[in-house]
Design an enzyme around this catalytic site. Structure first.
Site, short mmCIF file in Angstrom:
data_model
loop_
_atom_site.label_atom_id
_atom_site.label_comp_id
_atom_site.label_asym_id
_atom_site.label_seq_id
_atom_site.Cartn_x
_atom_site.Cartn_y
_atom_site.Cartn_z
CB SER A 91 -3.37 16.82 4.56
OG SER A 91 -2.12 16.25 4.30
CG ASP B 44 -4.96 8.86 5.39
OD1 ASP B 44 -3.86 8.66 4.82
OD2 ASP B 44 -5.28 9.97 5.87
CG HIS C 283 -3.95 11.75 2.83
ND1 HIS C 283 -4.15 11.98 4.18
CD2 HIS C 283 -3.43 12.91 2.32
CE1 HIS C 283 -3.78 13.22 4.48
NE2 HIS C 283 -3.34 13.80 3.38
#
Length: 391
Positions: free
Chosen positions: A161, A328, A361
């Site tokens: 991320s 995601d 995610h």
């Protein structure tokens, strides 16, 4: 863990259990906004042992709400580190083989310089007087930390991320200091949808009357409601529709029928409220503003490639592994493929895996066997090429 189990300890106090380096003592670090920071703290943790020639160091870069406690107990929450699935003896990031460094980012709130820290010039909490920072600034501070530790070249930089953004920034800004790089569930820039979600969160915080124009520390208050809503909104983007349906569906929370009111009738409502209430006890609201803004400003091609992502990696000899997750929608697999196209355009050594997962995610933080195997295999192959293990 309920909020009353969280330890209320100041991460900037001398008794907070973290390592801390004071950087910029001899020469201030210039930020992208033009401000210079001198003698500022960066908090970090280490795992494993640094070998004699300092060639086995791995930098773990954390996501928005992460911190330096990647593989040991977080002293505030009492919970295990956020990446204990990956870091430890015999695990993919093997502490018997590698020396791992995890630092709290510049702008964070777990001991590093940020809006919750003390401004040495005033003796008061920085608040909004802290300069606006970027992902590049975070990485500059990490590079200074590596200098402090005497590590000239990292064996690997790994992050998911926002951590993936930092890993990419390392590869573009300091290619001579990185042997391998693994950006996970990340992007080379923030799309409009991500900027929009984080703006909703920032506005929720700033609309809270207890935010006090960013000076809530001085007023003895905290914008709990606003920060809680910000966390709830963001957390939705971390899960896939399939994961939400499987985990919660339309099931009711501790009741047989709806109440015809605005209590948490549904399990998903109760879960999000829990996420919000626990988050506000461990994270600083102003840090949330600063770090999300840094992510919005991130644009690797613009910063390093004159608008062309391939130019940001031109001439690199770093070994890359780019990982995405099929479900995601916060950072789409297409975002990772765009990174791969940029690396391929620069003739870089790159492999790419889109892990099939229904976890969304957050899959990189959870038990996901294929991802575990991919990361472990990439590091082992890189270690053989680097000469850390025999062929």
């Amino acid at each position: 863990m309920s909020t009353d189990q969280i330890v209320h300890i100041n991460p900037y106090s001398d008794d907070f259990p973290t390592k801390r380096a004071i950087l910029g003592k001899d020469m201030p670090m210039r930020l992208d906004c033009g401000v210079e920071l001198s003698s500022f703290p960066i908090a970090y943790q280490t795992y494993g042992t640094l070998n004699e020639d300092k060639s086995n160091a791995i930098l773990i870069t954390h996501a928005l709400t992460g911190d330096q406690f990647a593989a040991d107990t977080n002293p505030v929450t009492g919970k295990p580190g956020w990446w204990t699935t990956m870091i430890g003896p015999g695990k993919p990031i093997d502490t018997d083989r590698y020396f791992i460094i995890a630092s709290n980012v510049l702008g964070g709130c777990m001991g590093s310089a940020g809006p919750a820290a003390i401004n040495p010039e005033t003796g008061k909490v920085w608040g909004l007087d802290f300069p606006v920072i970027t992902i590049s600034d975070m990485v500059r501070a990490q590079a200074l930390l590596m200098d402090e530790l005497g590590i000239e070249k990292l064996f690997s930089v790994i992050g998911g991320s926002m951590g993936g953004m930092q890993a990419l920034e390392w590869a573009a800004a300091y290619p001579e200091r990185v042997f391998s790089c693994c950006p996970i569930a990340s992007s080379s820039y923030h799309r409009a949808q991500n900027i929009a979600f984080y703006e909703v969160g920032r506005q929720a915080i700033m609309a809270d009357p207890d935010w006090c124009m960013g000076r809530y520390h001085e007023e003895g208050k905290r914008p709990r409601s606003g920060l809680g809503v910000a966390r709830m909104a963001a957390h939705i983007t971390y899960m896939s529709e399939a994961a939400l349906t499987q985990k919660f569906g339309r099931r009711l929370q501790d009741r047989e029928a709806v109440t015809f009111g605005f209590e948490a009738d549904f399990q998903i409502e109760s879960y999000l409220r829990y996420q919000g209430s626990t988050f506000v006890e461990r994270f600083d609201a102003n840090s949330y503003l600063y770090v999300t803004r840094a992510m919005d400003y991130f644009d690797l091609a613009k910063t390093h490639g004159n608008g062309k992502l391939a130019k940001a990696f031109q001439g690199t000899d770093i070994r890359f592994c780019v990982v995405s997750f099929s479900s995601d929608w916060h950072y789409l697999p297409e975002d990772s493929r765009e990174i791969v196209r940029g690396l391929t355009g620069a003739a870089a050594d790159v492999s790419y895996v889109d892990v099939v997962s229904d976890k969304g995610h957050d899959a990189f933080l959870l038990e996901e066997p294929e991802f575990t195997n991919v990361l472990g295999g990439f590091l082992e192959g890189s270690a053989r090429r680097r000469g850390l293990i025999s062929q």
